[in-house]
Design an enzyme around this catalytic site. Structure first.
Site, PDB file in Angstrom:
ATOM      1  N   HIS A  16       0.848  -1.205   0.000  1.00 29.89           N
ATOM      2  CA  HIS A  16       0.000   0.000   0.000  1.00 29.89           C
ATOM      3  C   HIS A  16       0.874   1.241   0.000  1.00 29.89           C
ATOM      4  CE1 HIS A  16       0.997  -0.496   4.203  1.00 29.89           C
ATOM      5  NE2 HIS A  16       0.636   0.740   4.420  1.00 29.89           N
ATOM      6  N   LYS A  40       3.572  -2.326  11.860  1.00 31.03           N
ATOM      7  CA  LYS A  40       4.549  -1.522  12.597  1.00 31.03           C
ATOM      8  C   LYS A  40       4.797  -0.187  11.886  1.00 31.03           C
ATOM      9  CE  LYS A  40       7.987  -4.162  13.744  1.00 31.03           C
ATOM     10  NZ  LYS A  40       9.289  -4.860  13.904  1.00 31.03           N
ATOM     11  N   LYS A  71       9.853  -8.765   4.748  1.00 32.87           N
ATOM     12  CA  LYS A  71      10.848  -9.400   5.608  1.00 32.87           C
ATOM     13  C   LYS A  71      11.603 -10.432   4.804  1.00 32.87           C
ATOM     14  CE  LYS A  71      11.975  -9.313  10.023  1.00 32.87           C
ATOM     15  NZ  LYS A  71      11.701  -8.211  10.953  1.00 32.87           N
ATOM     16  N   ASN A 125      21.390  -7.384  20.490  1.00 32.46           N
ATOM     17  CA  ASN A 125      21.425  -5.942  20.260  1.00 32.46           C
ATOM     18  C   ASN A 125      20.250  -5.206  20.927  1.00 32.46           C
ATOM     19  OD1 ASN A 125      22.264  -3.463  19.087  1.00 32.46           O
ATOM     20  ND2 ASN A 125      20.711  -3.737  17.499  1.00 32.46           N
TER      21      ASN A 125
HETATM   22  N1  GLU Z   1      14.389  -5.874  11.629  1.00 25.59           N
HETATM   23  C1  GLU Z   1      13.836  -4.750  12.283  1.00 25.59           C
HETATM   24  C2  GLU Z   1      12.373  -4.970  12.607  1.00 25.59           C
HETATM   25  O1  GLU Z   1      11.913  -6.079  12.731  1.00 25.59           O
HETATM   26  C3  GLU Z   1      14.123  -3.454  11.545  1.00 25.59           C
HETATM   27  C4  GLU Z   1      13.484  -3.330  10.200  1.00 25.59           C
HETATM   28  C5  GLU Z   1      13.944  -2.101   9.420  1.00 25.59           C
HETATM   29  O2  GLU Z   1      14.678  -1.285   9.965  1.00 25.59           O
HETATM   30  O3  GLU Z   1      13.553  -2.005   8.252  1.00 25.59           O
HETATM   31  O4  GLU Z   1      11.639  -4.064  12.831  1.00 25.59           O
END
Ligand code: GLU
Length: 476
Positions: free
Chosen positions: A66, A95, A107, A234
């Site tokens: 989107h 998110k 992802k 981290n």
């Molecule tokens: N891997 C991180 C997450 O799950 C960062 C993703 C990003 O910065 O694009 O949010």
């Protein structure tokens, strides 16, 4: 142990999504359109290593377009599979929408145990994986922008950025093809700490509101609160470090893959991290009570539980015994849908992953903007800001002279006020603002609707609402 009756990670995310969407009034079919993963690309490629060809399997899943580019990390772990990347890609959509980072969700993952390979081998493997994705525009500044995740970091992002630049020699924006790069390869100050920092800002915002604290049966501030952290990678490390060093919280428990550490008076996070760096785990750490099985520590008495490693660690088998009144999901998906229900019934407050760990992608957004604008944040205005502040200081100095000792500037005011904001300060300010605003948007839904009794549902309502609005604006 995880219960076999428990849904998979992706089903868990879908269940939580459906629970929220049932409270919304979406046009017919739009719910399904938002929920499903648009595409998942599977790649199997061979790399010649140690005299033989080794075949690896990797994925890049695009959940929602989107908004473009789509965004989300690349994970290197033996646990990577299609179900997992699709769940994680979906969480990225929600998110990004929640924190208003203008991206769709994606992802990636490579099924590999990075500890089995040396640096040169890892570079060959990473570049080859990147090559497969780049040639299909699954890594691209305006299409799909990966970032670090479990098992990857600045080093891998630098290889990916370089691989993209080699394959797109005339693309002036090539550095924006991936975020989480080292500073000298187009990264941004504060990206490494960003997710942990975001967890800290999220908790600070939660503790600003007495009503919200009361929901969890907590009072006061973060100062003195007992924290248990699962996973000192981290994210967990930075969250634990900032909460203990800056907010006065007491990290009484740390759980790692090889055991748990406990000290009711608070652990020295920095010392534990160094021990892990030197010895590969927490085993043998001298200044705490060690137990070989760390998982019972998840159930120990504390004020705040911070699962910051794997998904599904709080599940049907242990949810009922979790004593923490407040859980902040620093990892993605640490609480299964079943456990979520048990905890909700118990009155446990959960600050959900899609909000709690959004600090990483928020600062990734800043890095992407920096790469596209080709200039470091603060470069233009910092000295001008300092010069204007100097004018105020000069006036105050005069006042100080006139008052002859009856009034003085506070000792460190001059130095603090004079300092113009550099990139790190600006990144932290942007992140803090983002975390506050996103929390308030969830909070408003949580408190204004009788049918919304938890922050996760509120988070889904806010983010799905935004994704739905984007689709509507596109005429869908
Ligand atoms: N891997 C991180 C997450 O799950 C960062 C993703 C990003 O910065 O694009 O949010």
């Amino acid at each position: 142990m995880r219960n076999v009756n428990e849904p998979s990670f992706r089903e868990s995310v879908d269940l939580m999504f459906s629970r929220a969407v049932a409270l919304m009034d979406l046009p017919p079919g739009l719910e399904e359109k938002i929920r499903v993963c648009n595409a998942t690309y599977t790649v199997r490629f061979g790399v010649r290593l140690r005299g033989e060809i080794k075949t690896f399997t990797g994925y890049r899943s695009v959940h929602s377009e989107h908004m473009e580019p789509v965004k989300g990390g690349i994970r290197f772990s033996m646990g990577v599979n299609q179900d997992e990347v699709e769940a994680l890609a979906a969480l990225m959509t929600y998110k990004c929408a929640l924190v208003e980072a203008p991206f769709g969700g994606s992802k990636g993952g490579l099924c590999i145990d990075p500890r089995q390979y040396d640096e040169h081998e890892m570079e060959l493997i990473t570049r080859r994986f990147a090559y497969e994705l780049i040639k299909r525009d699954l890594i691209h500044p305006s299409q799909n922008v990966p970032a670090p995740d479990m098992g990857t970091g600045e080093r891998e992002m630098a290889w990916i950025a370089d691989q993209y630049a080699r394959m797109n020699t005339t693309d002036i924006n090539s550095r924006a093809c991936v975020t989480g790069k080292p500073l000298n390869a187009g990264g941004i100050a504060g990206r490494v700490e960003a997710t942990g920092r975001g967890v800290q800002y999220a908790l600070q915002e939660f503790f600003r509101d007495p009503t919200d604290m009361k929901q969890a049966g907590l009072t006061g501030s973060l100062d003195g609160k007992r924290v248990i952290v699962q996973g000192l990678g981290n994210v967990g490390y930075h969250a634990a470090k900032f909460l203990s060093e800056e907010d006065g919280a007491k990290v009484i428990g740390i759980i790692e893959y090889d055991g748990g550490l406990y000290d009711a008076n608070g652990l020295d996070v920095e010392a534990v991290r160094q021990w892990i760096g030197q010895h590969g785990g927490v085993t043998g750490y001298p200044d705490a009570t060690y137990s070989k099985d760390g998982s019972p520590l998840l159930e120990a008495e504390c004020d705040i539980l911070v699962p910051a490693a794997l998904e599904g660690v709080i599940n049907l088998s242990n949810a009922a015994r979790i004593q923490a009144p407040l859980i902040i999901e620093a990892a993605n998906g640490p609480v299964t849908a079943g456990a979520d229900e048990i905890l909700r019934d118990k009155g446990t407050v959960i600050i959900p992953d899609m909000y709690a760990n959004a600090g990483g992608v928020t600062v990734s957004y800043f890095e992407w903007v920096k790469n596209l604008s080709h200039i470091r944040f603060g470069r233009m205005q910092r000295r001008q800001e300092e010069a204007r502040h100097q004018l105020v200081i000069n006036e105050l100095q005069q006042l100080e002279n006139v008052m002859e000792g009856q009034w003085k500037m506070s000792p460190d005011f001059r130095q603090k006020y004079l300092r113009g904001a550099g990139e790190l300060e600006l990144v932290r300010s942007g992140l803090d603002d983002t975390m506050r605003i996103a929390y308030q948007s969830m909070r408003e839904v949580w408190h204004s609707r009788d049918d919304v009794t938890d922050l996760r549902t509120a988070a889904y309502l806010v983010s799905i609402g935004k994704v739905a609005a984007s689709y509507r604006a596109k005429g869908l």
